[in-house]
Design a protein around this motif. Structure first.
Motif, PDB file in Angstrom:
ATOM      1  N   SER A 227      12.172  29.457 -18.330  1.00  0.00           N
ATOM      2  CA  SER A 227      11.956  28.627 -17.145  1.00  0.00           C
ATOM      3  C   SER A 227      11.656  29.558 -15.970  1.00  0.00           C
ATOM      4  O   SER A 227      11.849  30.773 -16.051  1.00  0.00           O
ATOM      5  N   ARG A 228      11.207  28.961 -14.888  1.00  0.00           N
ATOM      6  CA  ARG A 228      10.890  29.781 -13.718  1.00  0.00           C
ATOM      7  C   ARG A 228      12.140  30.422 -13.133  1.00  0.00           C
ATOM      8  O   ARG A 228      12.082  31.534 -12.610  1.00  0.00           O
ATOM      9  N   ALA A 229      13.261  29.717 -13.221  1.00  0.00           N
ATOM     10  CA  ALA A 229      14.503  30.305 -12.688  1.00  0.00           C
ATOM     11  C   ALA A 229      14.790  31.631 -13.397  1.00  0.00           C
ATOM     12  O   ALA A 229      15.239  32.601 -12.767  1.00  0.00           O
ATOM     13  N   ALA A 230      14.517  31.682 -14.707  1.00  0.00           N
ATOM     14  CA  ALA A 230      14.798  32.908 -15.465  1.00  0.00           C
ATOM     15  C   ALA A 230      13.797  34.011 -15.147  1.00  0.00           C
ATOM     16  O   ALA A 230      14.165  35.184 -15.043  1.00  0.00           O
ATOM     17  N   ALA A 240       6.192  34.840 -19.592  1.00  0.00           N
ATOM     18  CA  ALA A 240       6.936  33.922 -20.466  1.00  0.00           C
ATOM     19  C   ALA A 240       7.186  32.563 -19.801  1.00  0.00           C
ATOM     20  O   ALA A 240       7.712  31.650 -20.436  1.00  0.00           O
ATOM     21  N   GLN A 241       6.810  32.444 -18.527  1.00  0.00           N
ATOM     22  CA  GLN A 241       7.142  31.193 -17.818  1.00  0.00           C
ATOM     23  C   GLN A 241       6.316  30.005 -18.315  1.00  0.00           C
ATOM     24  O   GLN A 241       5.096  30.041 -18.386  1.00  0.00           O
ATOM     25  N   ILE A 242       7.051  28.945 -18.630  1.00  0.00           N
ATOM     26  CA  ILE A 242       6.429  27.708 -19.120  1.00  0.00           C
ATOM     27  C   ILE A 242       6.559  26.649 -18.028  1.00  0.00           C
ATOM     28  O   ILE A 242       7.640  26.499 -17.459  1.00  0.00           O
ATOM     29  N   GLY A 243       5.478  25.945 -17.770  1.00  0.00           N
ATOM     30  CA  GLY A 243       5.590  24.868 -16.792  1.00  0.00           C
ATOM     31  C   GLY A 243       4.364  24.743 -15.911  1.00  0.00           C
ATOM     32  O   GLY A 243       3.320  25.336 -16.188  1.00  0.00           O
ATOM     33  N   GLN A 244       4.521  23.992 -14.859  1.00  0.00           N
ATOM     34  CA  GLN A 244       3.420  23.675 -13.954  1.00  0.00           C
ATOM     35  C   GLN A 244       2.735  24.926 -13.423  1.00  0.00           C
ATOM     36  O   GLN A 244       1.527  24.979 -13.296  1.00  0.00           O
ATOM     37  N   THR A 245       3.524  25.926 -13.077  1.00  0.00           N
ATOM     38  CA  THR A 245       2.954  27.169 -12.552  1.00  0.00           C
ATOM     39  C   THR A 245       3.045  28.296 -13.574  1.00  0.00           C
ATOM     40  O   THR A 245       2.890  29.465 -13.232  1.00  0.00           O
ATOM     41  N   GLY A 246       3.296  27.944 -14.820  1.00  0.00           N
ATOM     42  CA  GLY A 246       3.307  28.922 -15.901  1.00  0.00           C
ATOM     43  C   GLY A 246       2.335  28.477 -16.971  1.00  0.00           C
ATOM     44  O   GLY A 246       1.350  27.802 -16.682  1.00  0.00           O
ATOM     45  N   VAL A 247       2.615  28.804 -18.226  1.00  0.00           N
ATOM     46  CA  VAL A 247       1.712  28.390 -19.301  1.00  0.00           C
ATOM     47  C   VAL A 247       2.139  27.028 -19.860  1.00  0.00           C
ATOM     48  O   VAL A 247       3.285  26.591 -19.676  1.00  0.00           O
ATOM     49  N   ILE A 259      18.218  25.185 -20.005  1.00  0.00           N
ATOM     50  CA  ILE A 259      17.165  24.755 -19.059  1.00  0.00           C
ATOM     51  C   ILE A 259      17.473  23.316 -18.672  1.00  0.00           C
ATOM     52  O   ILE A 259      17.703  22.477 -19.552  1.00  0.00           O
ATOM     53  N   SER A 260      17.460  23.017 -17.362  1.00  0.00           N
ATOM     54  CA  SER A 260      17.871  21.673 -16.943  1.00  0.00           C
ATOM     55  C   SER A 260      16.821  20.619 -17.281  1.00  0.00           C
ATOM     56  O   SER A 260      17.163  19.470 -17.555  1.00  0.00           O
ATOM     57  N   GLY A 261      15.509  21.026 -17.263  1.00  0.00           N
ATOM     58  CA  GLY A 261      14.458  20.051 -17.568  1.00  0.00           C
ATOM     59  C   GLY A 261      13.865  19.448 -16.311  1.00  0.00           C
ATOM     60  O   GLY A 261      13.582  18.245 -16.268  1.00  0.00           O
ATOM     61  N   ALA A 262      13.621  20.301 -15.312  1.00  0.00           N
ATOM     62  CA  ALA A 262      12.961  19.831 -14.082  1.00  0.00           C
ATOM     63  C   ALA A 262      11.544  19.397 -14.428  1.00  0.00           C
ATOM     64  O   ALA A 262      10.945  19.893 -15.390  1.00  0.00           O
ATOM     65  N   ILE A 263      10.990  18.486 -13.623  1.00  0.00           N
ATOM     66  CA  ILE A 263       9.665  17.929 -13.907  1.00  0.00           C
ATOM     67  C   ILE A 263       8.609  19.025 -14.039  1.00  0.00           C
ATOM     68  O   ILE A 263       7.739  18.980 -14.906  1.00  0.00           O
ATOM     69  N   GLN A 264       8.724  20.073 -13.191  1.00  0.00           N
ATOM     70  CA  GLN A 264       7.721  21.153 -13.234  1.00  0.00           C
ATOM     71  C   GLN A 264       7.843  21.960 -14.529  1.00  0.00           C
ATOM     72  O   GLN A 264       6.883  22.557 -14.988  1.00  0.00           O
ATOM     73  N   GLN A 265       9.036  22.008 -15.099  1.00  0.00           N
ATOM     74  CA  GLN A 265       9.227  22.734 -16.360  1.00  0.00           C
ATOM     75  C   GLN A 265       8.721  21.883 -17.527  1.00  0.00           C
ATOM     76  O   GLN A 265       8.006  22.361 -18.406  1.00  0.00           O
ATOM     77  N   ILE A 278      19.450  22.406 -25.871  1.00  0.00           N
ATOM     78  CA  ILE A 278      20.849  22.849 -25.881  1.00  0.00           C
ATOM     79  C   ILE A 278      21.249  23.014 -24.417  1.00  0.00           C
ATOM     80  O   ILE A 278      20.637  23.797 -23.690  1.00  0.00           O
ATOM     81  N   ASN A 279      22.239  22.257 -24.002  1.00  0.00           N
ATOM     82  CA  ASN A 279      22.666  22.337 -22.606  1.00  0.00           C
ATOM     83  C   ASN A 279      24.133  21.923 -22.542  1.00  0.00           C
ATOM     84  O   ASN A 279      24.557  21.012 -23.258  1.00  0.00           O
ATOM     85  N   LYS A 280      24.904  22.570 -21.690  1.00  0.00           N
ATOM     86  CA  LYS A 280      26.328  22.228 -21.644  1.00  0.00           C
ATOM     87  C   LYS A 280      26.593  20.992 -20.782  1.00  0.00           C
ATOM     88  O   LYS A 280      27.696  20.453 -20.805  1.00  0.00           O
ATOM     89  N   ASP A 281      25.535  20.549 -20.040  1.00  0.00           N
ATOM     90  CA  ASP A 281      25.687  19.364 -19.190  1.00  0.00           C
ATOM     91  C   ASP A 281      25.063  18.164 -19.897  1.00  0.00           C
ATOM     92  O   ASP A 281      23.845  18.099 -20.081  1.00  0.00           O
ATOM     93  N   VAL A 282      25.900  17.198 -20.278  1.00  0.00           N
ATOM     94  CA  VAL A 282      25.401  16.042 -21.027  1.00  0.00           C
ATOM     95  C   VAL A 282      24.388  15.229 -20.226  1.00  0.00           C
ATOM     96  O   VAL A 282      23.559  14.518 -20.790  1.00  0.00           O
ATOM     97  N   ASP A 283      24.414  15.354 -18.887  1.00  0.00           N
ATOM     98  CA  ASP A 283      23.487  14.593 -18.048  1.00  0.00           C
ATOM     99  C   ASP A 283      22.220  15.371 -17.697  1.00  0.00           C
ATOM    100  O   ASP A 283      21.434  14.913 -16.855  1.00  0.00           O
ATOM    101  N   ALA A 284      22.013  16.523 -18.286  1.00  0.00           N
ATOM    102  CA  ALA A 284      20.817  17.319 -17.952  1.00  0.00           C
ATOM    103  C   ALA A 284      19.557  16.518 -18.299  1.00  0.00           C
ATOM    104  O   ALA A 284      19.469  15.920 -19.379  1.00  0.00           O
ATOM    105  N   PRO A 285      18.556  16.484 -17.389  1.00  0.00           N
ATOM    106  CA  PRO A 285      17.343  15.676 -17.629  1.00  0.00           C
ATOM    107  C   PRO A 285      16.586  16.059 -18.890  1.00  0.00           C
ATOM    108  O   PRO A 285      15.852  15.243 -19.446  1.00  0.00           O
ATOM    109  N   ASP A 297      27.656  25.235 -25.357  1.00  0.00           N
ATOM    110  CA  ASP A 297      27.401  26.523 -24.715  1.00  0.00           C
ATOM    111  C   ASP A 297      26.395  27.294 -25.560  1.00  0.00           C
ATOM    112  O   ASP A 297      26.640  27.569 -26.741  1.00  0.00           O
ATOM    113  N   LEU A 298      25.254  27.639 -24.955  1.00  0.00           N
ATOM    114  CA  LEU A 298      24.192  28.295 -25.736  1.00  0.00           C
ATOM    115  C   LEU A 298      24.643  29.627 -26.326  1.00  0.00           C
ATOM    116  O   LEU A 298      24.129  30.051 -27.363  1.00  0.00           O
ATOM    117  N   SER A 299      25.591  30.289 -25.668  1.00  0.00           N
ATOM    118  CA  SER A 299      26.015  31.602 -26.193  1.00  0.00           C
ATOM    119  C   SER A 299      26.767  31.442 -27.519  1.00  0.00           C
ATOM    120  O   SER A 299      26.929  32.397 -28.266  1.00  0.00           O
TER     121      SER A 299
END
Ligand SMILES: Cc1cc2nc3c(=O)[nH]c(=O)nc-3n(C[C@H](O)[C@H](O)[C@H](O)COP(=O)(O)OP(=O)(O)OC[C@H]3O[C@@H](n4cnc5c(N)ncnc54)[C@H](O)[C@@H]3O)c2cc1C
Length: 314
Positions: A227-230, A240-247, A259-265, A278-285, A297-299
């Motif tokens: 993701s862009r955050a990474a 390696a960036q995937i998304g609106q401003t990546g590949v 990865i939270s799953g933002a619209i741009q991602q 895989i996300n530790k937050d059940v409400d992640a988009p 936990d991804l680790s």
């Protein structure tokens, strides 16, 4: 039935997966011609002949690494072949060539295509894969940029006659930019991100450690994305960036970790055939578009997945 022209800027002895997909698509048409803007080895000629390519147009000798030579080659090839449809890759370089030539030759261009039928109806992704649309050119030559992983590569067994012709480039202008030095990038053993059948991507949740993401990608012979955050955090290269401003990627399997799953991602991966999040937050988009979700936990999840895959492969 219409005829097709495929264009490659370069062709190595072993064509890439995306190139083989374009050749497979072209073989469905009445006549398939291939134009290449650089030398083509005997080995590569044999491969393309297997896909039923009848004519190979080669124009080597362009000494600029930018777009002018490629534009001249494709323009000459379109005129010589009188093809109804021109098939090119979906990267920025080829999209620009297709767009500029479509304007110059009064043709039509469709990008992000996933299929072209025998009667030249193009199926394409719209709004980052949220919709699939069908389009047909109303006049002129049709230029189509094809998304990788859309066509199944079916290696041909045809061994018909391959006519190899040197393409004349009338009045080619002197290049305005010339490369004075190049430095090769480190070569990775992993498949190219945009062409890989499997992509494992990590986000801010990896917390600086891409080791488990890379390990799972290697277990699955896949590519690593982010993701862009990474990438902004400097944990992994911006390539390696995937998304609106990546590949944009569209693999058979996309594994999203931390990865939270933002619209741009999502814009860069939501046409993947199967998405595992895989996300530790059940409400992640990201779970809204996932085919399978793992709340954890991804680790812990990633190493277990890699271990189990290797155990089954053994
Ligand atoms: C114009 C514009 C263009 C953009 N282009 C892009 C783009 O191309 N690509 C892109 O990615 N973003 C892009 N963004 C940024 C985007 O909006 C998000 O900010 C970004 O995608 C967030 O990255 P992330 O999901 O990794 O981080 P976050 O949103 O911080 O999410 C991290 C996730 O990791 C989870 N997590 C944390 N720890 C763990 C753990 N141990 N195990 C499992 N899960 C964990 C959290 O629950 C959270 O859901 C763009 C933004 C703008 C405004």
């Amino acid at each position: 039935m219409p005829s097709a022209l495929v264009f490659f800027n370069e062709l190595s002895d072993v064509p890439s997966k995306a190139q083989r997909e374009l050749l497979t698509l072209a073989s469905r048409f009445d006549e398939a011609t291939l134009a290449v803007a650089s030398e083509v080895s005997q080995e590569a000629q044999e491969v393309v002949n297997g896909y039923g390519v009848a004519k190979l147009l080669v124009a080597s000798g362009g000494d600029d690494a930018f777009i002018d030579h490629s534009l001249s080659v494709l323009e000459a090839a379109v005129k010589l072949s009188a093809a109804d449809v021109v098939l090119v890759a979906n990267d920025n370089f080829n999209r620009e060539i297709a767009a500029r030539l479509a304007v110059r030759l009064d043709g039509a261009v469709v990008t992000d295509a996933t299929d072209v039928s025998a009667d030249l109806v193009v199926t394409k992704d719209e709004l980052a894969g949220s919709y699939s649309a069908q389009a047909k050119a109303t006049s002129g030559t049709l230029f189509v940029t094809m998304k990788p992983n859309s066509i199944e590569d079916v290696p041909g067994e045809q061994d018909g006659q391959l006519d190899v012709l040197a393409l004349e480039l009338p009045g080619a202008a002197a290049p305005q930019i010339r490369v004075v030095a190049t430095e090769a990038k480190a070569v990775s053993d992993r498949p190219k991100l945009t062409e890989a059948r499997v992509v494992v991507a990590g986000g801010r949740g990896v917390n600086g450690d891409f080791g488990p993401v890379e390990d799972l990608a290697d277990a699955l012979s896949g590519a690593v994305g982010a993701s862009r955050a990474a990438t902004d955090a400097g944990w992994i290269s911006h390539d390696a960036q995937i998304g609106q401003t990546g590949v944009t990627v569209s693999p058979q399997l996309f594994i999203s970790a931390g990865i939270s799953g933002a619209i741009q991602q999502k814009a860069g991966m939501q046409t993947s055939k199967c998405i595992i999040a895989i996300n530790k937050d059940v409400d992640a988009p990201v779970f809204e578009i996932a085919d399978f979700g793992i709340v954890g936990d991804l680790s812990k999840v990633l190493p277990q997945a890699a271990e189990e895959i290797r155990r089954r492969q053994a």
